[in-house]
Design a protein around this motif. Structure first.
Motif, PDB file in Angstrom:
ATOM      1  N   TYR A 254      -3.986   8.230  -3.058  1.00  0.00           N
ATOM      2  CA  TYR A 254      -2.946   8.380  -2.187  1.00  0.00           C
ATOM      3  C   TYR A 254      -2.881   9.628  -1.305  1.00  0.00           C
ATOM      4  O   TYR A 254      -3.196  10.592  -1.714  1.00  0.00           O
TER       5      TYR A 254
ATOM      6  N   VAL B 127       0.942   6.984   0.913  1.00  0.00           N
ATOM      7  CA  VAL B 127       0.409   5.588   1.265  1.00  0.00           C
ATOM      8  C   VAL B 127      -1.086   5.538   0.740  1.00  0.00           C
ATOM      9  O   VAL B 127      -1.937   6.616   0.555  1.00  0.00           O
TER      10      VAL B 127
ATOM     11  N   THR C  96       2.923  11.118   2.594  1.00  0.00           N
ATOM     12  CA  THR C  96       3.379  11.143   3.853  1.00  0.00           C
ATOM     13  C   THR C  96       4.502  11.854   4.102  1.00  0.00           C
ATOM     14  O   THR C  96       5.064  12.151   5.472  1.00  0.00           O
TER      15      THR C  96
ATOM     16  N   SER D 283       0.829  -1.245   0.087  1.00  0.00           N
ATOM     17  CA  SER D 283       0.087  -0.011   0.050  1.00  0.00           C
ATOM     18  C   SER D 283       0.767   1.170  -0.009  1.00  0.00           C
ATOM     19  O   SER D 283       0.332   2.264   0.038  1.00  0.00           O
ATOM     20  N   SER D 284       2.275   1.013  -0.197  1.00  0.00           N
ATOM     21  CA  SER D 284       3.034   2.283  -0.240  1.00  0.00           C
ATOM     22  C   SER D 284       3.569   2.530  -1.465  1.00  0.00           C
ATOM     23  O   SER D 284       3.650   1.676  -2.447  1.00  0.00           O
TER      24      SER D 284
END
Length: 94
Positions: free
Chosen positions: A69, A61, A72, A42-43
Motif C-alpha cells: 500500500y 491505496v 495517500t 483498492s482503498s
C-alpha cells in the motif's frame, strides 16, 4: 497486518505536511494496535492511535502487488468518529 508493506512517496510527505500530520504518527498507526481497518476495493483506511494516544485515520491505496500500500493521506478523528471507534474496539476510554 504483519504481511502488509507501506510505502511513503514524495507526494505522501507533501499531503501529510498540508494536513499537519507527522509521518511518525502515521507509522504509529500502521504498525500499532488496536486498529480498525476498512478495505474497499483498492482503498484501505486504518484508524488507530499514535504514540501520544491521539486517534487518526490513514488512507492508503493498494499497489500492483497484494498487501502493498501507498499512504495517500491522514487526518485526526472527530468526536463522533471516536465514539464509534471506541465502541468497535470495545474500549470505554479514548
Amino acid at each position: 497486518m504483519a504481511d502488509d508493506a507501506y510505502n511513503f512517496t514524495d507526494q505522501t510527505y507533501e499531503y501529510l505536511a498540508k494536513a499537519g500530520m507527522a509521518p511518525l504518527a502515521v507509522t504509529d498507526v500502521l504498525h500499532g494496535s488496536p486498529t480498525v481497518r476498512r478495505h474497499i476495493g483498492s482503498s484501505l483506511q486504518i484508524a488507530g492511535q499514535d504514540r501520544t494516544g491521539v486517534w487518526l485515520v490513514v488512507a492508503l491505496v493498494e499497489g500492483a502487488n497484494d498487501d502493498e500500500y501507498t499512504v495517500t493521506g491522514a487526518r485526526y478523528l472527530d468526536d463522533s468518529e471516536l465514539e464509534i471507534i471506541t465502541r468497535l474496539i470495545g474500549k470505554e476510554e479514548r
